[in-house]
Design a protein around this motif. Structure first.
Motif, PDB file in Angstrom:
ATOM      1  N   LEU A   1       0.820  -1.212   0.000  1.00 35.41           N
ATOM      2  CA  LEU A   1       0.000   0.000   0.000  1.00 35.41           C
ATOM      3  C   LEU A   1       0.853   1.261   0.000  1.00 35.41           C
ATOM      4  CD1 LEU A   1      -2.848  -1.035   2.490  1.00 35.41           C
ATOM      5  CD2 LEU A   1      -2.834  -1.143  -0.010  1.00 35.41           C
ATOM      6  N   VAL A   2       1.927   1.271   0.786  1.00 38.06           N
ATOM      7  CA  VAL A   2       2.782   2.457   0.832  1.00 38.06           C
ATOM      8  C   VAL A   2       3.487   2.660  -0.508  1.00 38.06           C
ATOM      9  CG1 VAL A   2       4.757   3.561   1.942  1.00 38.06           C
ATOM     10  CG2 VAL A   2       3.113   2.292   3.318  1.00 38.06           C
ATOM     11  N   LEU A   3       4.032   1.582  -1.055  1.00 41.25           N
ATOM     12  CA  LEU A   3       4.798   1.700  -2.298  1.00 41.25           C
ATOM     13  C   LEU A   3       3.901   1.979  -3.503  1.00 41.25           C
ATOM     14  CD1 LEU A   3       7.385  -1.212  -1.930  1.00 41.25           C
ATOM     15  CD2 LEU A   3       7.626   1.168  -1.222  1.00 41.25           C
ATOM     16  N   LEU A   4       2.670   1.502  -3.457  1.00 40.02           N
ATOM     17  CA  LEU A   4       1.738   1.706  -4.562  1.00 40.02           C
ATOM     18  C   LEU A   4       1.006   3.042  -4.451  1.00 40.02           C
ATOM     19  CD1 LEU A   4       0.549   0.300  -7.115  1.00 40.02           C
ATOM     20  CD2 LEU A   4      -1.209  -0.692  -5.623  1.00 40.02           C
ATOM     21  N   SER A   5       1.010   3.639  -3.264  1.00 43.54           N
ATOM     22  CA  SER A   5       0.169   4.818  -3.029  1.00 43.54           C
ATOM     23  C   SER A   5       0.498   6.025  -3.921  1.00 43.54           C
ATOM     24  CB  SER A   5       0.220   5.226  -1.554  1.00 43.54           C
ATOM     25  OG  SER A   5       1.500   5.697  -1.187  1.00 43.54           O
ATOM     26  N   PRO A   6       1.737   6.271  -4.331  1.00 44.04           N
ATOM     27  CA  PRO A   6       1.937   7.394  -5.259  1.00 44.04           C
ATOM     28  C   PRO A   6       1.220   7.197  -6.596  1.00 44.04           C
ATOM     29  CG  PRO A   6       4.010   6.797  -4.221  1.00 44.04           C
ATOM     30  CD  PRO A   6       3.023   5.709  -3.879  1.00 44.04           C
ATOM     31  N   VAL A   7       1.019   5.932  -6.976  1.00 45.34           N
ATOM     32  CA  VAL A   7       0.378   5.627  -8.260  1.00 45.34           C
ATOM     33  C   VAL A   7      -1.139   5.603  -8.111  1.00 45.34           C
ATOM     34  CG1 VAL A   7       0.180   3.914 -10.109  1.00 45.34           C
ATOM     35  CG2 VAL A   7       2.400   4.310  -9.006  1.00 45.34           C
ATOM     36  N   THR A   8      -1.632   4.886  -7.104  1.00 48.37           N
ATOM     37  CA  THR A   8      -3.080   4.748  -6.880  1.00 48.37           C
ATOM     38  C   THR A   8      -3.392   5.177  -5.448  1.00 48.37           C
ATOM     39  OG1 THR A   8      -2.836   2.432  -6.213  1.00 48.37           O
ATOM     40  CG2 THR A   8      -3.226   2.861  -8.543  1.00 48.37           C
ATOM     41  N   PRO A   9      -3.371   6.465  -5.183  1.00 47.29           N
ATOM     42  CA  PRO A   9      -3.422   6.938  -3.795  1.00 47.29           C
ATOM     43  C   PRO A   9      -4.744   6.682  -3.080  1.00 47.29           C
ATOM     44  CG  PRO A   9      -3.554   8.781  -5.337  1.00 47.29           C
ATOM     45  CD  PRO A   9      -3.225   7.575  -6.139  1.00 47.29           C
ATOM     46  N   HIS A  10      -5.879   6.717  -3.793  1.00 48.72           N
ATOM     47  CA  HIS A  10      -7.173   6.623  -3.114  1.00 48.72           C
ATOM     48  C   HIS A  10      -7.398   5.231  -2.521  1.00 48.72           C
ATOM     49  CE1 HIS A  10      -7.453   9.474  -6.541  1.00 48.72           C
ATOM     50  NE2 HIS A  10      -8.105  10.248  -5.691  1.00 48.72           N
ATOM     51  N   LEU A  11      -7.259   4.204  -3.357  1.00 50.94           N
ATOM     52  CA  LEU A  11      -7.445   2.836  -2.887  1.00 50.94           C
ATOM     53  C   LEU A  11      -6.484   2.522  -1.747  1.00 50.94           C
ATOM     54  CD1 LEU A  11      -8.084  -0.443  -4.635  1.00 50.94           C
ATOM     55  CD2 LEU A  11      -5.798  -0.176  -3.691  1.00 50.94           C
ATOM     56  N   CYS A  12      -5.244   2.951  -1.881  1.00 51.08           N
ATOM     57  CA  CYS A  12      -4.249   2.639  -0.854  1.00 51.08           C
ATOM     58  C   CYS A  12      -4.575   3.334   0.467  1.00 51.08           C
ATOM     59  CB  CYS A  12      -2.855   3.027  -1.353  1.00 51.08           C
ATOM     60  SG  CYS A  12      -2.287   2.018  -2.747  1.00 51.08           S
ATOM     61  N   GLU A  13      -5.049   4.569   0.405  1.00 49.43           N
ATOM     62  CA  GLU A  13      -5.456   5.264   1.632  1.00 49.43           C
ATOM     63  C   GLU A  13      -6.602   4.510   2.324  1.00 49.43           C
ATOM     64  OE1 GLU A  13      -4.224   7.805   3.232  1.00 49.43           O
ATOM     65  OE2 GLU A  13      -3.419   9.335   1.881  1.00 49.43           O
ATOM     66  N   GLU A  14      -7.573   4.046   1.535  1.00 46.78           N
ATOM     67  CA  GLU A  14      -8.735   3.362   2.095  1.00 46.78           C
ATOM     68  C   GLU A  14      -8.327   2.068   2.791  1.00 46.78           C
ATOM     69  OE1 GLU A  14     -13.027   2.802   2.629  1.00 46.78           O
ATOM     70  OE2 GLU A  14     -11.661   4.502   2.355  1.00 46.78           O
TER      71      GLU A  14
END
Length: 836
Positions: A734-747
């Protein structure tokens, strides 16, 4: 308790509101923190964001989010390149006013950008059409006018009849308007210019400062456009007249081979040369025809060479030869002096011209292995050689002769070493309405009078009615035009030309550093802290226009005392185009993919993920419906993985790349294998982010980790330390993917019970010890052919590896009847048994 179906519309709206309310992307200068200024080229407010925008802005947003998580103070602003022809032409086409059109489009495009979840500091938003912005560039213009860097002159200019305006040389592409593709013609007009040529040497020298940070292709394009040539200025006296013709040449070594002179049709001496000539009218007619030709065509190698004799002669300063003076269609006034000493034996254009008009040729440079004869030559000889037919310089190598001949002519004032540039001054006048007014008044008594700084801005009357034919309404608007002279108070007329839109885009990146400052264009401390831009992202099509003008503008502002920077952009990333069916997306080709429809169907995260995964940033990207569907499936896969772990009670709020202590002790078996994969993924993703922003390979590494988690989850969810290892790996994803897909990762981060926003969570560091393997796989070869693989202890010595390799059943079978001659061990990779 399940998470429910993945609903990107709900999730994305929720987190966009969260970021807005928490103001987590707003920043101020902070000397205690390292800064990173990432910027994408701001858009024209055309009304819709297209996929090229989405790609550009998604790249920048990943960088901004990544650098923020790495502890940097990140400036990431957005604004609108709102003046100029695109907005005005579109407004006329849609029967509305450019101001109304522009402001509505800004509103619509701002909403689209927010819907994509970009991490902008929206407090810094600017629109170049607002007086609070352009009043500062009016001030810059007045200061440049005072320094002699802005001036007005009558000049042949590029005129686009369709756009009803002048174009700078850089805005003419193969003889056509850069905006509407109409053919460009030549006109004589009074125009305003910036003296960019005063910075030509620095602009070309400072390209060295950008090496390694800018693409080589862009550096080469700018170097060629500036076009530095080292040569000499030579003077040819006109026979029987008190006139001299100055030429610039890079080949003074060929001076003795000059047999005629060629002038540009616009050369100021033409009228004097043809005075009293019985064919003067024919010369004038030829000059008119040539002046109206496209400049690009005139400079093309394949142009049919044509000319006309002026009736005058000049004297070769070295040989005394009387040289007929012609006007030629291939000579340009914009390069050198507009006069060319013609050396047909050693210049191909002159060769073709001389053959056509039966003009004399003289060989003055012979190659070492041949003797050139003008009568039998089929093309000009331009390679090195030795001088002949050149008097005292005979036998001298031609490179050595260049300096010697110029020095000889220098003694009589007929020659001097000179540097010439292809670059011409930047024409900034535009005869259109939708632009910033040029702050000058024309007074019958005082002449050109600058508007006093206290009276800035000179506001564009936004209530003026635009004209359907595109011509500016300003010259007919008495309330704008009629004004008292600031100097004498008499009746005067305001300048009605407006600035070239590239004026606004040449300094906007500096204004972002203090965009709400009402007292000055920049806050000095903020400007010093944030600039230069650390990463600038945009298309290669701006290599000459915008990027060159911005470099010039920053150097001028430095010399005016605003900044100590010499270059605006430290690093430049030129992203590739988004293609569909192999072509650039365009309405005319019917291959446009609307971002709104993609976001509505798949969500912003899936759209971002596909566009970043499909290709490296600098390469073209082929749009694929199957590709974005695949991106959406992957996000659903991550969502279900988190839900499965939660349902199994295996979802723990452990940190990403968790330390061994968080796993309940030293991991072993499958737990250790997953931890190794997790930390290796963190290592790979960090490397790919740092190394030229290779997002596609970073995303691929995360997909591999997700696959491994799916394969291991049923075994690990009940194993000692297993839930913690799975949760750590998911947190890392989630942390590493969050710059790319921030909304899903935050949720999902919140659903894990993690504290705080991912947007401000530190980037995880991998543990090198987690990457150490207990066993490694070695390839075993017999005579170079693979015959088996075996696992050995990672710390096994070479002798143990040799002995173990010789127990492999398939290896022994291929050694039957052979004797072992050598056994080679490549540590960590292979064993090769050489047998015969």
């Amino acid at each position: 308790m399940g998470f429910g179906k993945y609903d990107p519309q709900r999730v994305e709206g929720k987190w966009q509101q969260n970021w807005n309310e928490s103001r987590c992307f707003e920043v101020e200068a902070d000397e205690a923190k390292p800064k990173f200024y990432v910027l994408e080229m701001f858009p024209y407010p055309s009304g819709k964001i297209h996929m090229g925008h989405v790609r550009n802005y998604s790249i920048a947003d990943v960088v901004a989010r990544y650098k923020r998580m790495r502890g940097m103070n990140v400036l990431h602003p957005m604004g609108w390149d709102a003046f100029g022809l695109p907005a005005e032409n579109a407004a006329i086409k849609n029967k509305t006013h450019p101001a109304a059109w522009t402001y509505q489009n800004i509103k619509d495009m701002r909403a689209q950008l927010k819907r994509l979840g970009y991490s902008y500091d929206w407090r810094r938003e600017l629109a170049t059409c607002r007086p609070e912005y352009y009043k500062w560039e009016q001030r810059f213009f007045l200061q440049m006018l005072e320094k002699g860097l802005a001036y007005r002159k009558n000049s042949p200019v590029n005129w686009c009849e369709s756009c009803k305006t002048v174009l700078a040389n850089e805005q003419v592409e193969e003889g056509r308007c850069w905006r509407c593709d109409s053919e460009v013609e030549q006109k004589q007009l009074e125009q305003w210019f910036f003296k960019i040529t005063a910075y030509a040497e620095e602009l070309i020298e400072d390209l060295k400062l950008l090496e390694g940070g800018w693409p080589d292709r862009v550096l080469t394009m700018q170097q060629n456009w500036i076009g530095k040539s080292i040569g000499a200025e030579l003077t040819f006296q006109v026979k029987g007249r008190d006139l001299g013709i100055t030429v610039f040449t890079t080949r003074p070594d060929t001076l003795c081979g000059a047999t005629f002179m060629s002038l540009a049709a616009e050369h100021p001496l033409v009228e004097q040369l043809i005075a009293g000539y019985d064919k003067a009218d024919q010369v004038r007619a030829f000059c008119r025809d040539v002046a109206n030709m496209d400049r690009i065509k005139r400079g093309a190698d394949d142009l049919e060479k044509e000319g006309v004799f002026t009736g005058a002669y000049c004297i070769n300063p070295l040989t005394g030869r009387e040289m007929p003076i012609h006007v030629a269609n291939f000579v340009l006034m914009g390069y050198g002096t507009g006069a060319v000493m013609a050396v047909p034996a050693h210049d191909q254009r002159d060769f073709e011209f001389a053959r056509k008009y039966a003009l004399p040729m003289q060989v003055v440079i012979q190659p070492k292995d041949a003797v050139l004869d003008p009568a039998s030559m089929t093309e000009a000889y331009s390679a090195p050689g030795v001088l002949v037919n050149s008097g005292r310089f005979d036998g001298m190598p031609n490179e050595e002769a260049k300096k010697a001949i110029v020095e000889h002519l220098g003694a009589s004032g007929l020659g001097k070493p000179t540097v010439n540039y292809r670059l011409r001054d930047w024409g900034i006048s535009r005869q259109r309405f939708w632009g910033a007014p040029i702050p000058v008044v024309h007074c019958p008594s005082c002449g050109l009078v600058p508007v006093p700084e206290k009276d800035l801005p000179v506001r564009l009357p936004e209530d003026a009615q635009v004209r359907e034919d595109g011509r500016s309404p300003l010259p007919l608007l008495d309330s704008f035009v009629n004004v008292a002279c600031p100097k004498c108070g008499a009746k005067a007329r305001r300048e009605t030309d407006t600035f070239d839109t590239f004026m606004e885009s040449s300094w906007y990146f500096l204004r972002y550093t203090s965009a709400r400052n009402e007292d000055a264009p920049f806050d000095p401390a903020a400007l010093k802290y944030w600039t230069p831009v650390d990463l600038y992202i945009g298309g290669i099509e701006h290599a000459i226009l915008h990027l060159l003008y911005s470099r010039f503008f920053v150097k001028v502002l430095r010399d005016l005392g605003y900044t100590d920077q010499a270059e605006p952009f430290k690093n430049l990333l030129t992203q590739g185009m988004v293609l569909k069916d192999g072509s650039k997306m365009s309405k005319s080709k019917g291959n446009v993919v609307d971002p709104n429809s993609m976001i509505g169907k798949y969500g912003a995260d899936a759209t971002r993920l596909f566009i970043l995964f499909a290709s490296p940033p600098e390469k073209d990207l082929e749009w694929s419906d199957a590709g974005i569907e695949g991106a959406f499936r992957f996000l659903n896969r991550v969502w279900r993985l988190a839900e499965d772990l939660s349902d199994a009670g295996a979802l723990k709020a452990v940190p990403p790349c968790a330390p061994v202590s968080a796993l309940g002790g030293e991991p072993a078996g499958p737990v250790k294998d997953l931890r190794r994969k997790e930390h290796d993924t963190a290592r790979r993703v960090t490397r790919d982010m740092e190394n030229k922003f290779q997002f596609n390979t970073a995303i691929a590494a995360l997909m591999e980790l997700v696959n491994e988690m799916y394969a291991a989850k049923d075994v690990l969810k009940d194993a000692p330390g297993g839930p913690e290892a799975l949760s750590s790996a998911l947190a890392t994803v989630l942390v590493l993917l969050s710059p790319v897909t921030p909304h899903l990762c935050e949720e999902l981060w919140a659903n894990m019970g993690q504290k705080g926003q991912l947007a401000t969570t530190p980037w995880p560091e991998h543990d090198p010890s987690a990457l150490v393997k207990d066993e490694i796989e070695l390839v075993v070869q017999v005579n170079g052919k693979v015959r088996g693989r075996l696992n050995v202890a990672a710390d096994a010595d070479q002798e143990a590896v040799r002995q173990f390799a010789m127990t492999h059943e398939n290896v022994l079978r291929h050694l039957e009847g052979k004797s072992i001659k050598k056994l080679i061990v490549v540590p960590g990779k292979l064993v090769n048994v050489v047998a015969g």
